[in-house]
Motif scaffolding. Structure first.
Motif, short mmCIF file in Angstrom:
data_model
loop_
_atom_site.label_atom_id
_atom_site.label_comp_id
_atom_site.label_asym_id
_atom_site.label_seq_id
_atom_site.Cartn_x
_atom_site.Cartn_y
_atom_site.Cartn_z
N ILE A 451 2.60 4.47 5.41
CA ILE A 451 1.70 3.90 6.13
C ILE A 451 0.12 5.06 5.33
N LEU A 452 0.60 6.21 5.33
CA LEU A 452 -0.83 7.02 5.06
C LEU A 452 -1.02 6.56 3.77
N LEU A 453 -0.36 6.35 2.78
CA LEU A 453 -0.40 5.76 1.60
C LEU A 453 -0.69 4.23 0.84
N ARG A 454 -0.54 3.24 2.57
CA ARG A 454 -1.13 2.27 2.58
C ARG A 454 -2.44 3.04 2.62
N GLU A 455 -2.51 3.36 3.87
CA GLU A 455 -4.20 3.88 4.20
C GLU A 455 -5.43 4.34 3.65
N LYS A 456 -4.82 4.80 2.04
CA LYS A 456 -5.16 5.74 1.64
C LYS A 456 -5.55 4.35 0.06
N LEU A 457 -4.64 3.26 0.06
CA LEU A 457 -4.98 2.59 -0.92
C LEU A 457 -5.83 1.56 -0.90
N ASN A 458 -5.81 1.41 0.75
CA ASN A 458 -6.12 0.13 1.04
C ASN A 458 -7.97 0.28 1.26
N GLN A 459 -8.17 -0.55 0.39
CA GLN A 459 -10.62 -0.29 0.25
C GLN A 459 -10.80 -1.18 0.51
N SER A 460 -10.36 -1.94 1.53
CA SER A 460 -10.56 -2.61 2.88
C SER A 460 -11.37 -1.98 3.16
N LEU A 461 -12.97 -2.75 3.88
CA LEU A 461 -13.68 -1.87 4.86
C LEU A 461 -12.86 -1.56 6.76
N ARG A 462 -12.43 -1.22 7.06
CA ARG A 462 -11.99 -1.05 8.13
C ARG A 462 -12.48 -0.55 9.90
#
Length: 727
Positions: A451-462
């Protein structure tokens, strides 16, 4: 028209940092964000954890059972007292903690494993070889067995006590108990060997030292005697006054000098007495002469008294008187003779005393000179004497320690077995519960990492609040996602569900210029489907409800988005008007079911960007400004097309619509850069389609739904049943 910049002043309705004000705006705690992120990815987390548990169960079932046997021993603190000779035993005692840590390391020592292997003959033990599947050849089997022993032995101190548990684990229960007990026994034996070896080493050392010291003592004594004989330094031991056990030594010369010096003092005293008697007036007599003359004088005194008495009565002629006178004369003659003889004796005594004194003084002087010479020689003599005494003391001390070692021997052992190891009845490994807990922890860690990796790789606006920091423009509004609840719910129902967040956007836009809501406002997005068309319709409807005359212009001549929300007749529209094919009135329609007007995109032209160049579109907007209070332009996406920058250059300002959790921040930044370089002024951004993934940042369901429900309509046009506005 005067339009104020969106970055130069603090506008009402916006916070000081450029964020749009919204109900319950606060910093969400980090723990709440983490919980929300975990909740958003609950299915992924569950899948990873379940997979880990299944893997843990399978691994546990496939593992070979192992049995652990425990032997408990007691290690007492042992103080070695073999010898105090420097170099044999250090004078600094080891602290208890260091002592026991040393014992623990000895229990784990490779040498102890070798002893156990040799004692049990494990290299030929079929039970051991089969249990650990040892297949190495005989040449390298010993190393493999030692490694197995060290890998499976565990030394565990029991709390703060002197007890230590020796645990051995193997696939065979009986083998585990046998190795654990043998390990304890070999450790005790090795401890005894070390202590006995230390005693033997000390005895050998002392024997060598005693022989060396004996030779050194003999040599020192011989050298001392030779030197004394050469220098005539012979000493005499005399007892010390007041201490019967102590003696003092001095040379014969010193003894003679001391005795003669005492005699000289006595002779000097006698000479002085004789000289004093000799120099007296003559009346001084010796004691012996005085004793002899005293009776004569006493007799004369008696006769003189008797004569004097008779003279008074008979006179001098009286015969008795004359007889007394003759007797007195004889006595006087005897007394004079005795006194003369005494004077001669005084001279003789004086002469004898003087001669005796002279001779003694001469001898004392000779002895004094000899004694002074011996004093110089005694320096070396004392050095040799001290060496003899030192060697004798060392020899006696070592001899005493050597006798003590012979009597003490090894002494009692300070290590004992408290509880021998019993054959375990059940395996200690694998533990299903422990492995499941471990698998769950591994699954949790793995899911957290994913999940941490997904959050770091996710470049969308959260996080919508990051808009000012990421893009340098204010956040004007946050719109949640509205899901369809039934097939008969149309566009109006969606709109009313999102009425409150869009009304908040309308309020913020009303403070952008000095005249209020911008006269001509453009809604655009980076890519299709981000909600710009719905936002255009929603804003136009809110303006209409405020009594404004509003026109929505669909400038996306490639792929119109307004047709999904409005009942517009196809055909005539913006493209026809810009090409001069139709008049303005024919290109404007009523935006059913809403009360504002709309200008469709028209037929798709071969070159839409060409129609927007030049002054034609700007002139059209000037014409429309005269007839409408507000013009909302629904622009095409920015990336990949030249239309949006051309439109942005002729409107009052641009609102960038950014869909949350989609696309990349870099793409949105590039779109804003293109708009600004094309001459457009970006008022701010509105973030759409916020859902549960954004609740960690304080956005989503909690914002829009509480207000949207309750504003829905019961009936809607069937045409819009399949509309997924912001879904």
């Amino acid at each position: 028209m005067n339009i104020s910049s969106h970055n130069d002043i603090h506008r009402p309705g916006l916070r000081g940092d450029g964020h749009a004000e919204r109900p319950g705006d606060f910093d969400v705690p980090a723990i709440e964000r983490l919980w929300q992120i975990a909740w958003n990815n609950r299915w992924l987390i569950s899948a990873i954890v379940v997979a880990s548990l299944v893997a843990g169960i399978l691994i546990t079932l496939l593992m070979t059972p192992k049995y652990e046997a425990t032997a408990r021993i007691e290690i007492s603190r042992a103080e070695k007292n073999v010898t105090t000779v420097e170099g044999v035993e250090t004078q600094d005692r080891v602290l208890d903690a260091q002592y026991y840590e040393t014992q623990y390391e000895l229990l784990r020592a490779r040498s102890l494993a070798e002893q156990v292997m040799r004692e049990a003959d494990l290299a030929a033990d079929a039970q051991f070889l089969e249990a650990f599947e040892v297949e190495e050849p005989a040449a390298t089997r010993d190393k493999a067995i030692i490694k197995i022993l060290l890998d499976n032995i565990h030394i565990d101190p029991v709390g703060v006590s002197n007890l230590v548990d020796i645990r051995f684990t193997s696939p065979n229960a009986a083998l585990s108990a046998r190795i654990a007990n043998l390990w304890a026994e070999e450790y005790i034996a090795s401890n005894l060997d070390r202590r006995f070896g230390a005693t033997n080493e000390a005895r050998d050392f002392l024997e060598d030292r005693l022989e060396q010291l004996r030779k050194r003592l003999e040599s020192a004594e011989r050298e001392l005697i030779n030197y004394a004989a050469t220098t005539n330094l012979f000493t005499v031991e005399t007892p010390v006054e007041g201490n019967s056990n102590a003696t003092a030594s001095q040379t014969l010369v010193a003894t003679d000098l001391q005795a003669l010096n005492a005699e000289l003092a006595k002779a000097t005293a006698e000479r002085i007495v004789a000289q004093s008697a000799l120099q007296a007036s003559g009346s001084a007599l010796s004691a012996e002469d005085e004793a002899n003359i005293r009776p004569l004088r006493q007799r004369r005194a008696e006769l003189s008294s008797e004569r004097a008495r008779l003279r008074t009565t008979a006179g001098d002629a009286y015969p008795t008187v004359r007889a007394l006178t003759d007797q007195i004369a004889e006595l006087d003659q005897e007394i004079a003779t005795a006194e003369a003889r005494s004077a001669q004796g005084a001279e003789a005594r004086y002469a004898q005393a003087a001669e005796t004194e002279r001779m003694l003084r001469a001898r004392v002087n000779d002895l004094r000179e000899e004694f002074v010479g011996q004093r110089f020689s005694s320096v070396q003599y004392n050095i040799l004497q001290r060496e003899v005494d030192t060697n004798r003391s060392l020899y006696n001390a070592l001899l005493q320690r050597y006798r003590e070692i012979g009597v003490a021997g090894v002494g009692e052992n300070n290590i004992a077995i408290v509880d021998p190891a019993n054959t375990p009845s059940s395996p200690s490994e694998p533990s299903m519960l422990r492995n499941l807990v471990l698998a769950m922890l591994i699954g949790g860690a793995a899911s957290g990492s994913v999940i941490l990796l997904r959050e770091k790789l996710n470049q969308s606006l959260r996080d919508p609040s990051a808009v000012p920091e990421l893009f340098g423009i204010p956040l004007l509004g946050s719109i949640p996602r509205a899901e369809k609840q039934a097939a008969d719910i149309g566009f109006e129902s969606y709109f009313f569900r999102l009425y409150e967040p869009y009304f908040s956007l309308f309020t913020n836009l009303g403070f952008l210029t000095h005249e209020g809501f911008p006269k001509c406002l453009m809604f655009c997005s980076t890519q299709p489907g981000e909600g710009k068309s719905f936002s255009s319709v929603a804003m136009a409807n809110i303006l209409t409800q405020q009594g404004k005359k509003v026109l929505v212009v669909d400038s996306d001549m490639r792929n119109s988005g307004l047709a999904k929300y409005l009942d517009l007749k196809p055909g005539k529209g913006l493209s026809n008007l810009l090409r001069g094919e139709e008049c303005l009135a024919d290109c404007i329609q009523s935006a059913d079911p809403f009360a504002f007007d709309a200008m469709p995109a028209g037929r798709e032209p071969p070159n839409p960007a060409g129609l927007l160049t030049g002054d034609r579109f700007g002139t059209l907007l000037k014409t429309l400004r005269a007839s409408y209070d507000h013009i909302i332009v629904d622009a095409p996406p920015v990336l990949g097309l030249a239309d949006a920058p051309l439109i942005a250059s002729v409107v009052d300002g641009v609102v960038m619509v950014v869909e949350a959790n989609r696309g990349k921040v870099r793409m949105t930044a590039q779109s804003l850069d293109r708009l600004e370089r094309g001459g457009g002024e970006v008022f701010g951004a509105v973030v759409t389609k916020l859902d549960a993934r954004n609740e960690a940042y304080g956005y989503g369901y909690g914002y829009g739904y509480g207000y949207g429900y309750g504003y829905g309509v019961e009936h809607a046009s069937p045409k819009h049943d399949d509309v997924h506005a912001l879904a």
